[in-house]
Every structure is written in C-alpha cells, then in structure tokens.
Design an enzyme around this catalytic site. Structure first.
Site, PDB file in Angstrom:
ATOM      1  N   LYS A  14      -0.416   4.425   3.354  1.00  0.00           N
ATOM      2  CA  LYS A  14       0.716   3.633   2.842  1.00  0.00           C
ATOM      3  C   LYS A  14       0.382   2.958   1.511  1.00  0.00           C
ATOM      4  O   LYS A  14      -0.612   2.216   1.417  1.00  0.00           O
ATOM      5  CB  LYS A  14       1.093   2.586   3.886  1.00  0.00           C
ATOM      6  CG  LYS A  14       2.332   1.771   3.586  1.00  0.00           C
ATOM      7  CD  LYS A  14       2.640   0.868   4.790  1.00  0.00           C
ATOM      8  CE  LYS A  14       3.915   0.082   4.644  1.00  0.00           C
ATOM      9  NZ  LYS A  14       4.213  -0.706   5.872  1.00  0.00           N
ATOM     10  N   ASN A  24      -3.058   1.707   6.467  1.00  0.00           N
ATOM     11  CA  ASN A  24      -1.910   2.031   7.307  1.00  0.00           C
ATOM     12  C   ASN A  24      -1.600   3.502   7.017  1.00  0.00           C
ATOM     13  O   ASN A  24      -1.116   3.836   5.927  1.00  0.00           O
ATOM     14  CB  ASN A  24      -0.738   1.111   6.920  1.00  0.00           C
ATOM     15  CG  ASN A  24       0.436   1.241   7.858  1.00  0.00           C
ATOM     16  OD1 ASN A  24       0.607   2.246   8.524  1.00  0.00           O
ATOM     17  ND2 ASN A  24       1.267   0.200   7.893  1.00  0.00           N
ATOM     18  N   GLU A  32       0.837  -7.721   6.601  1.00  0.00           N
ATOM     19  CA  GLU A  32       0.203  -6.426   6.275  1.00  0.00           C
ATOM     20  C   GLU A  32      -0.796  -6.550   5.135  1.00  0.00           C
ATOM     21  O   GLU A  32      -1.823  -5.866   5.122  1.00  0.00           O
ATOM     22  CB  GLU A  32       1.265  -5.384   5.924  1.00  0.00           C
ATOM     23  CG  GLU A  32       1.954  -4.789   7.132  1.00  0.00           C
ATOM     24  CD  GLU A  32       2.710  -3.527   6.784  1.00  0.00           C
ATOM     25  OE1 GLU A  32       2.079  -2.531   6.406  1.00  0.00           O
ATOM     26  OE2 GLU A  32       3.947  -3.556   6.886  1.00  0.00           O
ATOM     27  N   CYS A  47       7.190   3.427   6.181  1.00  0.00           N
ATOM     28  CA  CYS A  47       8.005   2.212   6.279  1.00  0.00           C
ATOM     29  C   CYS A  47       8.451   1.649   4.938  1.00  0.00           C
ATOM     30  O   CYS A  47       9.345   2.182   4.314  1.00  0.00           O
ATOM     31  CB  CYS A  47       7.296   1.157   7.118  1.00  0.00           C
ATOM     32  SG  CYS A  47       8.470  -0.126   7.625  1.00  0.00           S
ATOM     33  N   ASN A  97       8.496   0.145  11.199  1.00  0.00           N
ATOM     34  CA  ASN A  97       8.599  -1.027  12.090  1.00  0.00           C
ATOM     35  C   ASN A  97       9.300  -2.088  11.261  1.00  0.00           C
ATOM     36  O   ASN A  97       8.670  -2.728  10.402  1.00  0.00           O
ATOM     37  CB  ASN A  97       7.221  -1.583  12.460  1.00  0.00           C
ATOM     38  CG  ASN A  97       6.457  -0.744  13.456  1.00  0.00           C
ATOM     39  OD1 ASN A  97       6.431  -1.035  14.636  1.00  0.00           O
ATOM     40  ND2 ASN A  97       5.797   0.285  12.958  1.00  0.00           N
ATOM     41  N   GLU A 107       5.615   4.623  12.431  1.00  0.00           N
ATOM     42  CA  GLU A 107       4.478   3.905  11.824  1.00  0.00           C
ATOM     43  C   GLU A 107       3.719   3.152  12.930  1.00  0.00           C
ATOM     44  O   GLU A 107       4.340   2.618  13.849  1.00  0.00           O
ATOM     45  CB  GLU A 107       5.030   2.895  10.810  1.00  0.00           C
ATOM     46  CG  GLU A 107       3.998   1.947  10.215  1.00  0.00           C
ATOM     47  CD  GLU A 107       4.648   0.758   9.489  1.00  0.00           C
ATOM     48  OE1 GLU A 107       5.691   0.250   9.966  1.00  0.00           O
ATOM     49  OE2 GLU A 107       4.087   0.333   8.461  1.00  0.00           O
TER      50      GLU A 107
HETATM   51  N1  CDT Z   1       6.367  -2.158   8.333  1.00  0.00           N
HETATM   52  C1  CDT Z   1       7.044  -2.439   7.199  1.00  0.00           C
HETATM   53  O1  CDT Z   1       6.674  -2.004   6.116  1.00  0.00           O
HETATM   54  N2  CDT Z   1       8.110  -3.225   7.310  1.00  0.00           N
HETATM   55  C2  CDT Z   1       8.856  -3.727   6.204  1.00  0.00           C
HETATM   56  C3  CDT Z   1       9.387  -5.080   6.506  1.00  0.00           C
HETATM   57  C4  CDT Z   1       8.949  -6.000   5.495  1.00  0.00           C
HETATM   58  S1  CDT Z   1       9.464  -7.643   5.825  1.00  0.00           S
HETATM   59  C5  CDT Z   1       8.346  -8.476   4.860  1.00  0.00           C
HETATM   60  C6  CDT Z   1      10.004  -2.847   5.756  1.00  0.00           C
HETATM   61  O2  CDT Z   1      10.175  -2.695   4.545  1.00  0.00           O
HETATM   62  O3  CDT Z   1      10.754  -2.345   6.594  1.00  0.00           O
END
Ligand code: CDT
Length: 315
Positions: free
Chosen positions: A128, A111, A147, A173, A198, A47
């Site tokens: 996304k 995204n 985000e 993600c 990420n 991502e």
């Molecule tokens: N990039 C991404 O979606 N990361 C999220 C972390 C969220 S923490 C508020 C994940 O679900 O891995």
C-alpha cells in the site's frame, strides 16, 4: 474478440480481535468454494483480511503488535487457502499485514496484497502506497486510524502482472481514492484492478461536515472514475459490518471499464458477488476517448510528480 472470465468480490463480515487466523482462513476457503461453484476463477478478498483492523488501537507491546503480521506467505495458517486455490484452480487476491526481516535483523512493516494464480503460486505482490490516518492518537475522536503508526509506505510502486489471461493490477483501500493509483497502472495497460478495503462508515476526522450517505458515494465514485478514466475493470472487496464496535461500510462490487457497477454486495456479512468479465471491454475506451498515446499532454503534468501539497497563488 473477447477474453472472458468470471470474477468474484468476496466481502467479509467483521473479524474480531479474538478470532484466530485459522477461523478466518476457514471463512475465506468457504467463500473461495462458493465463488468456484458460481463459476469464478478469480476471487478478491479484503485488505488486512486475516485479522481485525488493528490500526484502530495504540498497541505498544511489540510482541502483541507483531502477532498481527505475517512474516512469510504462505504460512501454516494460510497454506490451506493456497491448497484450495490449487485444487479448485481459482486464483485470489489477499490483503494482509506483512513483516519483512532485513539482513541486519531489523523489521519493516507493510500493508500488503498478493495475487495468487490458479496453480496456487504467488504471481504478484503490492504494498500500500497511500497510508492514511495518523501516527499519534487524535484527541477527542470517537475512534482512531493509526495506519501511519504501523506501516511504512509501499516500496514497490504500482506494478502490473500478466496473469490469468490478463494484465492485472492491485491497490489497497485508501489508494482507491487517488487518481494517480489507476493512471500509473493504466499507463502499463492494466485490464483489471483488484483491491480490498476497511472503511469506517463515518469519517471521524470530517468534523461533522460529511453526511452519512457520502461515505458510500465517495467509495464508489472514486473507483468508478478510476475504472472509466483508464478503461479497466475494478473488483473491490470490503471488510464490513460492526467490527470491535466500529461500523464499516460494505458495498463490495465489480465495476466495468465503462464505470458502471455490474455486481454489488447487498449485506454486511461474508458475501460473494460474481460478474462475467470481458477483458477486452475497455479496449474501445483506451483507443478512443482515453487513448493516452494520442491525447495525453505530459508537458503540462509536471506538478503531479514534483509537488505533493497544494500551493495556491499569493492572495
Ligand atoms: N483502510 C483504509 O485505508 N481506510 C481509509 C479510511 C481512512 S479514515 C482516516 C479509506 O480511505 O477508506
């Protein structure tokens, strides 16, 4: 009967704020070549692979913010990656921040991930759907996840694409944690789901209730369940390690339709892991225990698409 291909999850070590697109693209091409040498014909990148994970910051300057987004794909910086794909006949999945300019000049921000086929052509696009975190900084947190400030929810649903001999799907993600993500693709016969992530190793919003080992457990648990419950392969690539002072988990992997992890990254840097994939492997699951046509009871699933939040009965 079998339909074989070798796939690669191309995990990335951190991308810092100062790293240029060209430097990052060089790293991606090096991994594409490494995957090719290992026999892979499809490579999954993370991502937001082209930049640091900028939603950790409040960025008020519009020009600076737009600098993290791609307004066209391919563009000057990413063209060499597309050319390498065509030269090597290796397809790839790439996550990036997308800026779309409307006819009236307004801008929309997503995204996004694309699937590029072995001829270097874009075969599919996904935006996304599940946007995690907050629009405003949360007081008292060790780091932010903004985000919701920078991306609108994807408007393309969860499409699947016939490409590279299979029925291919994508998510990004946080989408990987939601069973609906896989099931909507499962209902379109998906055979291989690609995704990048990420994910900070510690969840700052868990209020101290989440032991450190649970992050990786939940990462794999969600994807393994999604794979098995839909009889599909899942190929997942992390951006890992210490990025701008925040540690991100690795754990990039290839998961079989049985739910088993068949390839797993060992470190937190740029690392390519490959697996031999039989796209027919999930057929027996989709024809037996998860034979949707035979066993699903949609008359009882209405709440899934009519109610967003949980509403317990009155006490
Ligand atoms: N990039 C991404 O979606 N990361 C999220 C972390 C969220 S923490 C508020 C994940 O679900 O891995």
């Amino acid at each position: 009967m079998s339909r074989q291909l070798t796939v690669a999850a191309a995990q990335m070590g951190p991308v810092q704020r100062a790293d240029t697109r060209s430097e990052v693209v060089d790293r991606l091409i090096a991994m594409l070549r490494q995957a090719h040498e290992a026999g892979a014909t499809l490579v999954v990148f993370p991502e937001l692979a082209l930049t640091t994970f900028f939603p950790r910051w409040v960025i008020d300057d519009a020009e600076e913010l737009d600098g993290y987004f791609e307004s066209e794909m391919p563009n000057n910086e990413t063209q060499p990656l597309f050319e390498a794909a065509r030269e090597l006949e290796v397809g790839f999945h790439l996550g990036y921040a997308e800026m779309q300019t409307e006819n009236d000049g307004s801008k929309r921000y997503f995204n996004t991930a694309i699937l590029v086929d072995r001829a270097g052509r874009i075969a599919g696009k996904y935006r996304k759907v599940h946007i995690p975190g907050h629009a405003e900084p949360q007081p008292g947190q060790v780091h932010q996840h903004l985000e919701k400030r920078y991306f609108e929810p994807g408007d393309l649903g969860f499409p699947v694409f016939r490409s590279m001999d299979g029925v291919m799907g994508m998510c990004i993600c946080n989408d990987r944690r939601w069973p609906e993500t896989y099931r909507v693709m499962g209902l379109q016969g998906v055979e291989l789901v690609m995704l990048g992530y990420n994910t900070p190793s510690a969840n700052p919003f868990a209020k101290g209730q989440e032991a450190p080992h649970l992050g990786m457990f939940h990462n794999h648990l969600s994807m393994q369940a999604g794979a098995y419950q839909n009889g599909t392969w899942v190929v997942a690539a992390a951006k890992a390690g210490m990025e701008e002072g925040i540690h991100h988990m690795g754990g990039s992997c290839v998961i079989a339709p049985t739910g088993e992890i068949v390839a797993l990254a060992q470190g937190e840097g740029d690392e390519v892991v490959t697996a031999q994939v039989d796209l027919e492997r999930g057929v027996y699951i989709r024809e037996t225990i998860f034979n949707f046509a035979a066993h699903r009871r949609i008359e009882h699933y209405g709440l899934i698409s009519s109610r967003t939040g949980a509403e317990p009965p009155p006490a």
